[in-house]
Structures are given as structure tokens and as C-alpha cells.
Design a protein around this motif. Structure first.
Motif, PDB file in Angstrom:
ATOM      1  N   CYS A  29      38.293  81.307  61.021  1.00  0.00           N
ATOM      2  CA  CYS A  29      38.524  81.502  62.453  1.00  0.00           C
ATOM      3  C   CYS A  29      37.768  80.473  63.281  1.00  0.00           C
ATOM      4  N   ALA A  30      36.749  79.860  62.673  1.00  0.00           N
ATOM      5  CA  ALA A  30      35.935  78.839  63.344  1.00  0.00           C
ATOM      6  C   ALA A  30      34.993  79.392  64.408  1.00  0.00           C
ATOM      7  N   PRO A  75      33.260  87.137  62.301  1.00  0.00           N
ATOM      8  CA  PRO A  75      33.951  88.430  62.403  1.00  0.00           C
ATOM      9  C   PRO A  75      33.965  89.214  61.090  1.00  0.00           C
ATOM     10  N   ILE A 122      29.665  87.177  57.409  1.00  0.00           N
ATOM     11  CA  ILE A 122      29.084  86.354  56.349  1.00  0.00           C
ATOM     12  C   ILE A 122      27.688  85.930  56.808  1.00  0.00           C
ATOM     13  N   LEU A 166      25.761  83.539  57.132  1.00  0.00           N
ATOM     14  CA  LEU A 166      25.825  82.086  56.941  1.00  0.00           C
ATOM     15  C   LEU A 166      24.460  81.420  56.886  1.00  0.00           C
TER      16      LEU A 166
END
Ligand code: SF4
Lengths: 474, 238
Positions: free
Chosen positions: A315-316, A373, A376, A378
Motif C-alpha cells: 500500500c506504500a 495497515p 508489520i 518494520l
């Protein structure tokens, strides 16, 4: 093209990004638009955090049972007359697709946007066998004309402004109108319409593949995927193996998360599901349908601490909030996957050797993790990568390793710690002026090129506290 | 209530005033503050750089130092956030696992402790000046402390609070990131400094010394006369 982009070193790429004022402005303003759009949608939904949890649960469940769902998907695509090919590597995927193209004697291929085909370098592979490949997503088309790689996974040409697009169109396609986005888009539409009508094969990516029905689902705003999947008689969908979802019910939730997180829309203009070939009694669908499921290093990630990186729905949102990305742009990552997810995924898919700097291209601010969303973690995965680079790959400089050994001694010895804090001020004296270090020694240089460093305090806290206790002051 | 101060290595070395202010505020609201002498660094510089084994040496020292404390309170969202990660990092270490959890459970960032544990929203301070507040990333995202600092600042008599544009964006500190990725970090702090200037504030306030050294150092380099203050400095004016 493959995952790795170009040969410039990390330092060169970063420098080029930072010095590109045009790009930085375009990126910053796009980030602003995407971020506020997403925020509005999240607020409108009201319980965004619950949605994220749901998204995470769906992805976790699917990945944990991925063999089952991939088999189900494959069976259902086959039942609908499609051919399914599991490609272990990029080469295998390209070989298969080349084979289909040759068999069809296809001259022209139209493509809708797909990151995985960038990852495997499919366009080049098809050009090798003489096919003319045309990108039909507006951003991708601009980049194709310009021979420039994408710099963002949702808005591939985000680094370009409308003047640059006009220039490209003028130079490559004889465009002679203004730089108004409407005029540029309508010119592109006319040009692409011709391409669609004359294409022999349509190739798409895949946002989600529904296992229960074998439907490959594409989420777009331009409708180009719909053109690519209705006109040519032969169609190929290429998907990363992790794109699978169990049923339409989960698809609903993930598409809802995707469109909101990616572009701040309740729904994009087009959500297209295609299932196999035209069966008897049906009025539409291709004569020939192929689903290529790409592994290319993904199954190695399963079962590791990085498994959740495969939850990504592309989704970026992480890219759109990333301050590092904002200042260096997508190309600085040297990977088809830029930004935080790129920094996590690229070394996993393509090894540390060429990408060892990426996990450090983050201040660990956690904005990506908060935005994702499907939750994760990150920034935590970036730290795990760093641990592997240090402790397994042993790729860090000796001076740094020694410094960290020193840190361990210092931090585990209260006496050494106390002494060093007490002596810090006098140790820094040679570089100190007006209580400031403006040009520091050794690693401190990295700090002082951009900002001043303070001189250590005249009195450390602990000596103050001690004196105060002695004095019996309350 | 007995509280042990976790000074953090940055404050210990560069800004002993923050420690003093923290002690005085805690005492003012009725706490008895001690300072376990054997404390060192939370381990974050090594941990964030990937040197987990080296980081753990320092972390173990911290667990030893605070073993007998009821509450551990520190003037940094980032360093306290690090303590909160210990249980995950020592999950498979039978010797340290329980201690890691105990330390994480009893540790608080100072504004979090005041508001969430003691229920204090007004520490009785008075401060004249235009203030803008930078919510540091680790305070808000790692530790999850989003409101406590503003709650306290809003109760400071006379303080004129003005919102920092794009306040949630990282200032570019990131520990070793500032040195390792100096160019990117430099661009980030320039952007942050520009936002601070836009507010026209006299004081930039924050809850993490690292970020303040970073933004303050940049503003000083640019010759801008914004004063930088740790939140405890504002809360201890009376
Ligand atoms: S990692 Fe998360 S936020 Fe980033 S692209 Fe993937 S799903 Fe979106």
C-alpha cells in the motif's frame, strides 16, 4: 531490471537524491497528500486500529497456511480453464512467460502495473524474445518512455513533476499541448487505447488472489487493468506467492485497508476480479489464461522472524510517512522496493551483499510501523537485519566492532562508566569553544558537519546528587 | 512513594540540570528519590546498531542496578522505551528473563509517571514564554506516551503553547544514525529546525535529550536564537 537497480553506490545514490530539489519537492508534496488522505479515511472509519488488527490476523493466518491456500487457488484456477505455473525463481517465471509469448507468436504485450514483474525483470525478458511490451499504467508508461525505474510502489513516477512529463511526451511521442494534467492524461489515454486494441497478450500483476474461487483481483484507478484483461485473447497474471487470500470475505477487508492506506479512498475507481478462461456458455474472458505464482526467495522467509514482511499488501503507507524517503527519494534505495518495506524486503529477497546499507537507512522513528495497515513491525525488522549484518554476516567495519566492544565494557562496569562521564568534559576540551564543539573528531564529525555538539556539563548529575546528599539538603 | 531516578547517560553527561529538575519535581509531588549509583546506559546505542550481544552487557548492569527499586523513573521516552524492550530481548534467557520483565514493568518516563501513575496534571509551575513541543518518536511510538507531556505543559501557568508543524516527523537523531547516515540525518534536522522557526517560539521543548541536542545543535549552527529546554526544566519553574 531485477530487484537491484543500477550500479551506483549507496553513498552516491543518497547524494544524488538529496541534491535533486525537483524530486524532493514532488515527493514531499505527494507524501503530504497521501498522508492526509489516509488519515481522513482512518478517522472516517472510526476504528482504524481494529481494522489493522483484523488485517494482521488475516495475513498471519493465510501465511501460516500458505501451502493449503496456494493449492486451493491453483485447483480453482485450473477448474476455470487456466494454467498455473509455480516459479521458484525469476528465471523460471520469465522462461515460462517467454514460452507463452513465443507460442502465441505475440508481437505486442500490454501490461497493467505490477511490482513483481519489475522484481523479476520480465519486460527485458520479453523484449529478448522480440515482444513489444507496453506499460499501460500512466505512471509506468511515463517511466517506460523515459527509461527510468519506478521510485514508489503505488505512484511509480512520483519523483517527476508535470513539466518533466510534458517534456517526455514531447520528446518521445510528439506531444504538442500544455503541461495541464488533464491534457497530458487525455493524450496518454488516446495513445494507450491504440496499444490495447492492437495487443496480442495482456499481462497483469495481482493485488490479491482469492483461493476459494481462483479470482485474481486488481485494484486500480485508471481502468487500465480492465482494458488489459478484456481485449487480448491471451492473458497472464503474475503474482508473488504471498498475494493469496482465503475467501472474498477477507478480500473485502484487505481491499478496504489497501485503498484507504494507499491513496486515501474508500474504494478505487476499479476493482477487477478475473477468473480463468471463457468457459462454455460465458460471454467474456480470455481464450487462454495463465497464472504465474512467483516464489523468488519468498518461501525462504517463511518460518523466520521476518515472516510478517510477507504480510505486506503493497500500500506504500510506510513509504508515505518515511522521512528518510522524503529526503532521498525512491531511487536512493537501489531496489525496485524502496522505503521502509524495501529496506526490510530487499535484503531478504536479494541478499545482504548488495543491500547491506538499507537496514541502516532509517532513524528507527517507527512511523512506518505505526502506519502499516497490517501491522508489520518494520523498524524492529530493520534492527533484526542489523543484528544479522553484525553478528552473522560480520560486515561492519572493525573500528565499529571495537567501539561496540568498548561500549559493552563501559556499560557493564559502573566504575569505568563513572570515570568516563567525569572525564568527558576535559577529554573534549581540545575541540570545545564557547561550550560548543563545532568540528568534532572521529565519528563525531558526522554529527558536527550538520550541527553543533554541546560540551559535556561542568558537573555530572551524579556528583551533584552526591554533594546534595552530603549537604543534607532536601 | 519511593522512586529511583534513571538519569540516562546523555543527561548524566551533557545536561545534569535535567536530572536536578527531575529530582526536584518528583520531590515536590511527594516522592522520595534515590539514585542507584551503579546504573549505566540502557544499551540503546549498541542495540540499535545491531550489536545485541554487546548491548546486553549494559542491559544486565541496568537490571542489577535497579533490582531493589520500586519504581524507576527517567527523563527520556527513548531510554525508558529501551528498558521496556528488555523482556523481548531476554525472552529465552532463563537467568535474566524475570528480572527483565520486572524492570520493564516498574519503569516509567517522568511525564508518564506523573500523569498516569501519580495522577498529577499540574506540578505548580509558572513559566513565561512562547513554547513549542516536539513529541519525540520513541516517546510516542515505542513507549506509547502521547498525551502526558502536553497535559502537564497545558497546566503550566503563563506558558504560551504553540503547535509545531509536522510535529510527528522524526528530527533525524536516531542515535548512531546521525553519524552513520549523516547526510540524510542532516536534511531531516534542517527540516525540523525550519518548522521550529516557523512557530516563532522562544523555547523548543521536548522529552528526549538526544532529539534536543540534535535540533538545538542545528538551530545554533544556523544562528537561530531559540532556546532548547527539556520538559522537566519548564515543569520545574516556580
Ligand atoms: S509494509 Fe505495510 S505499510 Fe508498507 S507497503 Fe507493506 S502493507 Fe503497506
Amino acid at each position: 531490471m531485477s530487484i537491484k537497480l543500477g550500479d551506483a553506490s549507496y553513498e552516491e545514490r543518497v547524494q544524488e537524491g538529496v541534491q535533486n530539489e525537483f524530486m524532493r519537492q514532488a515527493v514531499a508534496s505527494a507524501q503530504g497528500r497521501f498522508r492526509s488522505g489516509k488519515q481522513k479515511q482512518a478517522d472516517k472509519l472510526g476504528n482504524w486500529e481494529d481494522w489493522r488488527t483484523l488485517g494482521e490476523e488475516i495475513r498471519t493466518h493465510t501465511l501460516e497456511n500458505i501451502d493449503y491456500y496456494l493449492q486451493l487457488l491453483s485447483d480453482n484456477v485450473s477448474k476455470r480453464g487456466g494454467n498455473v505455473f509455480f516459479a521458484q525463481t525469476a528465471e523460471e517465471a520469465n522462461d515460462y512467460i517467454q514460452h507463452v509469448i513465443k507460442e502465441k507468436n505475440a508481437q505486442k504485450v500490454v501490461k497493467s502495473k505490477s511490482m513483481v514483474t519489475e522484481e523479476i525483470g520480465m519486460n527485458e525478458a520479453l523484449e529478448e524474445v522480440g515482444a513489444d511490451v507496453v506499460e499501460s499504467d500512466l505512471g509506468e508508461w511515463i517511466l517506460q518512455l523515459d527509461e527510468d525505474p519506478p521510485s514508489h510502489i503505488v505512484a511509480p513516477a512520483v519523483h517527476k513533476n508535470k513539466e518533466q512529463v510534458k517534456e517526455t511526451f514531447t520528446e518521445k511521442k510528439g506531444y504538442n499541448q500544455s503541461s495541464q494534467p488533464e491534457e497530458l492524461a487525455s493524450f496518454a489515454r488516446e495513445q494507450l487505447r491504440q496499444e490495447f486494441l492492437s495487443a496480442d497478450v495482456g499481462i497483469t500483476g495481482c493485488n490479491f488472489a482469492v483461493a476459494e474461487s481462483g479470482a485474481v483481483t486488481l485494484v486500480t484507478n485508471e481502468g487500465n487493468a480492465r482494458m488489459a484483461t478484456t481485449i487480448p485473447d491471451t492473458q497472464i497474471s503474475v503474482m508473488g506467492m504471498e498475494r493469496v487470500v482465503p475467501t472474498y470475505e477477507e478480500l473485502d477487508i484487505l481491499v478496504s485497508l489497501l485503498t484507504r492506506a494507499a491513496v486515501g479512498q474508500d474504494l478505487t475507481s476499479y476493482v477487477t476480479s478475473i477468473t480463468g478462461t471463457r468457459l462454455e456458455g460465458e460471454t467474456d474472458g480470455p481464450e487462454d489464461y495463465h497464472l504465474v505464482i512467483v516464489d523468488n526467495g519468498r518461501s525462504k522467509i517463511l518460518g523466520t522472524e521476518f515472516q510478517s514482511a510477507l504480510h505486506c499488501i503493497r500500500c506504500a503507507a510506510c513509504i508515505n510517512v518515511c522521512p528518510v524517503y522524503r529526503h532521498v527519494g525512491g531511487h536512493a534505495y537501489g531496489s525496485v522496493y524502496p522505503g521502509p518495506i524495501g529496506a526490510v524486503l530487499t535484503p531478504l529477497l536479494d541478499g545482504y551483499e548488495d543491500h547491506k546499507e538499507l537496514p541502516y537507512a532509517s532513524s528507527l522513528c517507527g512511523a512506518c510501523t505505526e502506519a502499516c495497515p497490517v501491522k508489520i513491525p518494520l523498524h524492529e525488522q530493520l534492527i533484526r537485519h542489523r543484528e544479522i549484518i553484525v553478528e552473522q554476516e560480520k560486515m561492519t567495519p572493525r573500528s565499529e566492532r571495537l567501539a561496540m566492544k568498548g561500549f559493552a565494557k563501559w556499560g557493564s562496569s559502573p566504575a569505568a562508566y563513572k570515570m568516563s562521564t567525569a572525564m568527558a568534559r576535559s577529554a573534549m576540551k581540545p575541540w570545545t569553544k564557547d561550550e560548543t564543539v563545532a568540528n568534532g573528531p572521529g565519528p563525531l564529525k558526522g554529527w558536527t558537519v550538520n550541527r553543533d555538539f554541546p560540551a559535556p556539563a561542568k558537573q555530572t548529575f551524579r556528583s551533584w546528587f552526591k554533594e546534595r546528599q552530603k549537604g543534607g539538603e532536601s | 512513594m519511593k522512586v529511583s531516578l534513571f538519569i540516562t547517560c546523555l543527561c548524566d553527561m551533557f545536561s545534569s540540570d535535567v536530572g536536578k529538575d527531575t529530582v526536584e519535581i518528583l520531590e515536590r509531588v511527594g516522592c522520595e528519590v534515590d539514585f542507584p549509583e551503579t546504573q549505566t546506559c540502557c544499551g540503546q546505542p549498541a542495540y540499535n546498531s545491531g550489536y545485541l550481544t554487546d548491548a546486553k552487557e549494559s542491559m544486565k548492569q541496568m537490571m542489577k542496578a535497579f533490582r531493589f527499586s520500586d519504581y524507576v523513573v527517567g527523563p527520556s521516552g527513548s531510554c525508558v522505551g529501551m528498558l521496556k524492550e528488555y523482556p523481548k530481548l531476554f525472552e529465552n534467557d532463563l537467568v535474566w528473563r524475570d528480572e527483565a520483565k520486572r524492570l520493564a514493568d516498574k519503569s516509567y518516563e517522568v511525564t508518564q509517571f506523573l500523569v498516569d501513575v501519580l495522577g498529577v496534571v499540574d506540578v505548580g509551575s509558572t513559566f513565561k514564554g512562547k513554547i513549542t513541543y516536539h513529541p519525540s518518536c520513541h516517546m510516542t511510538r515505542i513507549l506509547g506516551v502521547k498525551d502526558a507531556p502536553m497535559t502537564l505543559l497545558k497546566h503550566v501557568e503563563g506558558a504560551d503553547l504553540t503547535e509545531l508543524p509536522a510535529k510527528e516527523d522524526c528530527c533525524g537523531f536516531g542515535g548512531t544514525f546521525a553519524v552513520k547516515n549523516s547526510m540524510i540525518s542532516g536534511e531531516m534536522v534542517k527540516e525540523k529546525a525550519a518548522h521550529v522557526s516557523e512557530t516563532g517560539a522562544d523555547y523548543l521543548v521536548g522529552g528526549d535529550m538526544g532529539c534536543l541536542l540534535n535540533i538545538g545543535g542545528r538551530m545554533r549552527r544556523e544562528g537561530k536564537h531559540v532556546k532548547v529546554a527539556h520538559i522537566t526544566e519548564i515543569l520545574n519553574q516556580h
